[in-house]
Design a protein around this motif. Structure first.
Motif, short mmCIF file in Angstrom:
data_model
loop_
_atom_site.label_atom_id
_atom_site.label_comp_id
_atom_site.label_asym_id
_atom_site.label_seq_id
_atom_site.Cartn_x
_atom_site.Cartn_y
_atom_site.Cartn_z
N VAL A 107 26.80 20.82 4.42
CA VAL A 107 27.28 20.47 5.76
C VAL A 107 26.14 20.32 6.77
O VAL A 107 26.39 19.98 7.91
N VAL A 108 24.92 20.58 6.37
CA VAL A 108 23.80 20.50 7.30
C VAL A 108 22.85 19.40 6.87
O VAL A 108 22.48 19.30 5.71
N THR A 109 22.46 18.55 7.80
CA THR A 109 21.47 17.52 7.50
C THR A 109 20.12 17.98 8.00
O THR A 109 20.03 18.79 8.91
N ASP A 110 19.03 17.45 7.42
CA ASP A 110 17.72 17.93 7.83
C ASP A 110 16.66 16.85 7.71
O ASP A 110 16.94 15.71 7.37
N THR A 111 15.44 17.24 8.01
CA THR A 111 14.27 16.37 7.98
C THR A 111 14.15 15.61 6.66
O THR A 111 14.51 16.12 5.61
N VAL A 112 13.62 14.38 6.73
CA VAL A 112 13.33 13.62 5.51
C VAL A 112 11.83 13.44 5.37
O VAL A 112 11.09 13.45 6.36
N GLY A 113 11.37 13.29 4.14
CA GLY A 113 9.95 13.09 3.89
C GLY A 113 9.74 12.17 2.70
O GLY A 113 10.66 11.97 1.89
N ALA A 114 8.56 11.59 2.60
CA ALA A 114 8.23 10.70 1.49
C ALA A 114 6.75 10.82 1.16
O ALA A 114 5.92 10.99 2.05
N ILE A 115 6.45 10.74 -0.14
CA ILE A 115 5.06 10.72 -0.62
C ILE A 115 4.92 9.53 -1.55
O ILE A 115 5.82 9.27 -2.37
N SER A 169 0.83 -1.20 0.00
CA SER A 169 0.00 0.00 0.00
C SER A 169 0.87 1.26 0.00
O SER A 169 2.09 1.21 0.20
N ALA A 170 0.23 2.41 -0.20
CA ALA A 170 0.93 3.69 -0.17
C ALA A 170 1.57 3.90 1.21
O ALA A 170 2.69 4.42 1.31
N VAL A 171 0.87 3.50 2.27
CA VAL A 171 1.43 3.64 3.61
C VAL A 171 2.66 2.76 3.78
O VAL A 171 3.66 3.15 4.40
N ASP A 172 2.61 1.53 3.21
CA ASP A 172 3.79 0.66 3.24
C ASP A 172 4.98 1.35 2.57
O ASP A 172 6.11 1.33 3.08
N GLY A 173 4.72 1.95 1.42
CA GLY A 173 5.79 2.61 0.68
C GLY A 173 6.41 3.76 1.46
O GLY A 173 7.64 3.91 1.50
N ALA A 220 10.27 3.83 2.90
CA ALA A 220 11.16 4.90 2.45
C ALA A 220 11.74 5.65 3.64
O ALA A 220 12.94 5.93 3.70
N LEU A 221 10.88 5.97 4.62
CA LEU A 221 11.34 6.70 5.79
C LEU A 221 12.33 5.85 6.61
O LEU A 221 13.35 6.37 7.09
N LYS A 222 12.04 4.56 6.75
CA LYS A 222 12.94 3.69 7.51
C LYS A 222 14.31 3.60 6.84
O LYS A 222 15.35 3.61 7.52
N SER A 223 14.32 3.54 5.53
CA SER A 223 15.58 3.49 4.80
C SER A 223 16.39 4.75 5.04
O SER A 223 17.62 4.70 5.24
N LEU A 224 15.73 5.90 5.04
CA LEU A 224 16.40 7.18 5.27
C LEU A 224 16.85 7.30 6.73
O LEU A 224 17.91 7.86 7.02
N GLU A 225 16.03 6.81 7.66
CA GLU A 225 16.39 6.85 9.08
C GLU A 225 17.63 6.01 9.37
O GLU A 225 18.43 6.34 10.25
N VAL A 280 -2.99 7.60 -1.78
CA VAL A 280 -1.83 8.44 -1.49
C VAL A 280 -1.55 8.46 0.01
O VAL A 280 -2.47 8.47 0.83
N ALA A 281 -0.27 8.46 0.36
CA ALA A 281 0.16 8.61 1.75
C ALA A 281 1.42 9.47 1.76
O ALA A 281 2.12 9.59 0.75
N ALA A 282 1.69 10.08 2.90
CA ALA A 282 2.87 10.94 3.05
C ALA A 282 3.37 10.86 4.48
O ALA A 282 2.61 10.54 5.40
N GLY A 283 4.63 11.19 4.67
CA GLY A 283 5.18 11.15 6.02
C GLY A 283 6.49 11.89 6.14
O GLY A 283 7.14 12.23 5.13
N SER A 284 6.88 12.17 7.38
CA SER A 284 8.11 12.89 7.68
C SER A 284 8.81 12.25 8.87
O SER A 284 8.17 11.62 9.71
N SER A 285 10.12 12.45 8.95
CA SER A 285 10.89 11.97 10.09
C SER A 285 12.07 12.89 10.31
O SER A 285 12.69 13.35 9.35
#
Length: 357
Positions: free
Chosen positions: A185-193, A9-13, A17-22, A201-206
């Motif tokens: 040199v600066v890291t920041d928030t990640v997001g996925a749609i 599902s979109a939520v799975d995706g 994606a967020l877990k991979s980035l985390e 559709v689903a979206a999220g941030s970490s």
């Protein structure tokens, strides 16, 4: 994409994606996050689906993947509780720990979330803050023979001012050519749609939040409508995830405003530009702020009822840079974008029309 190609599902995706980035230390989320003032990692995360349901966690300090706990909370909003109690949609701190233990969700040692680079940044910033505080203390002692009692409120203000000044100095060096413009040199928030095969559709941030933050600070990645938002109406879906100066984002409700602007505009990029320049940079709270003002927004607009399946992928930012990628099930590799803003703090825009198979 493996999940989506196999019926996910979109939520799975979004979760995957967020877990991979985390798990990647180069991002400010999960492992490798910025450290709080006391040297610990505290993370925020949220996931929202187009139904309007969401799950989020804030200021949690012992989770390898805060986005996975946000997903658990989202899933449990559909499960009734005894005595007509209402399932939570946002949990923070120790309450999130208790919830995780109740649902057998794994906790880890906080030290396992700290990368070498994050620790080095913290040591450098801590040294600068201590030096700044000592100079301020010496100046006060010189002005008055009476030693003033220590004020923790003043300490908070000084901390913010010191970080803001450092950021401005780095920006001046880049503009003068003394800083490598290609070095981020600066890291920041990640997001996925994500859009799945059924058009949902689903979206999220970490995020690990701002460096040297006070414990318990909740950032936009945990706040629906501020860091993430989705609107669905008459077969049209607009979704966005945002990053930037979190406290200013919270005051301007930027995710929901950007989505609304794009939803009501035939020119998605222009709608996004208007939201960044009027709803955020043009707001009174940002105009009067003494802090550095920054925002980055990634968004999509999807017409479900259209005979031709396509997604309008748009982004805009006032920051020096913003990294993104997109991929469909028909693509072998993702297409990556590293957007650099030579006109900072003016708005940098980009995007494309992505056709679905």
């Amino acid at each position: 994409m493996v999940f989506l190609r196999n019926g996910g599902s979109a939520v799975d995706g979004v979760e995957m994606a967020l877990k991979s980035l985390e798990d990647n230390e180069i991002t400010n989320s999960g492992y490798g996050s910025n450290l709080s003032l006391d040297g610990t990692v505290e993370c925020d995360a949220s996931i929202m689906e187009e139904s309007g349901r969401s799950g989020a966690v804030g200021a949690v300090d012992r989770f390898k993947n805060p986005s996975a706990l946000a997903r658990l909370i989202l899933d449990n909003t559909r499960r009734p509780m005894s005595l007509k109690r209402v399932p939570p949609v946002l949990l923070v701190g120790s309450g999130a720990h208790s919830y995780a233990k109740e649902h057998r969700f794994p906790l880890i040692d906080n030290e396992a979330l700290i990368s070498r680079n994050a620790r080095s940044r913290w040591v450098k910033w801590k040294r600068e803050l201590d030096a700044f505080s000592n100079r301020h203390k010496d100046h006060k002692d010189h002005k008055s023979p009476k030693k003033a009692p220590r004020s923790y409120i003043t300490g908070v203000t000084l901390t913010a001012a010191a970080l803001s000044s450092k950021s401005e100095l780095d920006h001046e060096l880049e503009n003068s050519g003394q800083h490598d413009a290609q070095e981020d040199v600066v890291t920041d928030t990640v997001g996925a749609i994500c859009v799945d095969r059924w058009g949902r559709v689903a979206a999220g941030s970490s995020s690990g939040g701002i460096g040297m933050k006070h414990r318990g600070r909740i950032g936009p990645a945990a706040l629906i409508g501020i860091g993430t938002w989705i609107k669905v109406e008459d077969g049209t879906v607009v979704a966005a995830t945002c990053s930037g100066t979190g406290e200013q984002m919270a005051h301007t409700l930027i995710a929901s405003k950007a989505v609304e602007r794009m939803f009501c505009s035939d020119d998605e990029a222009e709608g996004l530009r208007t939201s960044i320049e009027e709803d955020f940079m043009g707001s009174k709270i940002v105009q009067e702020s003494t802090m550095s003002s920054a925002v980055g927004i990634m968004a999509i607009k999807f017409e479900k009822k259209s005979a031709v399946k396509r997604i309008y992928f748009t982004y805009g930012h006032t920051t020096d840079s913003m990294a993104m990628a997109h991929m469909t099930s028909a693509m072998i590799d993702p297409e990556n974008v590293m957007s650099r803003n030579a006109r900072n703090p003016k708005t940098c825009l980009g995007g494309k029309l992505v056709r679905l198979p």
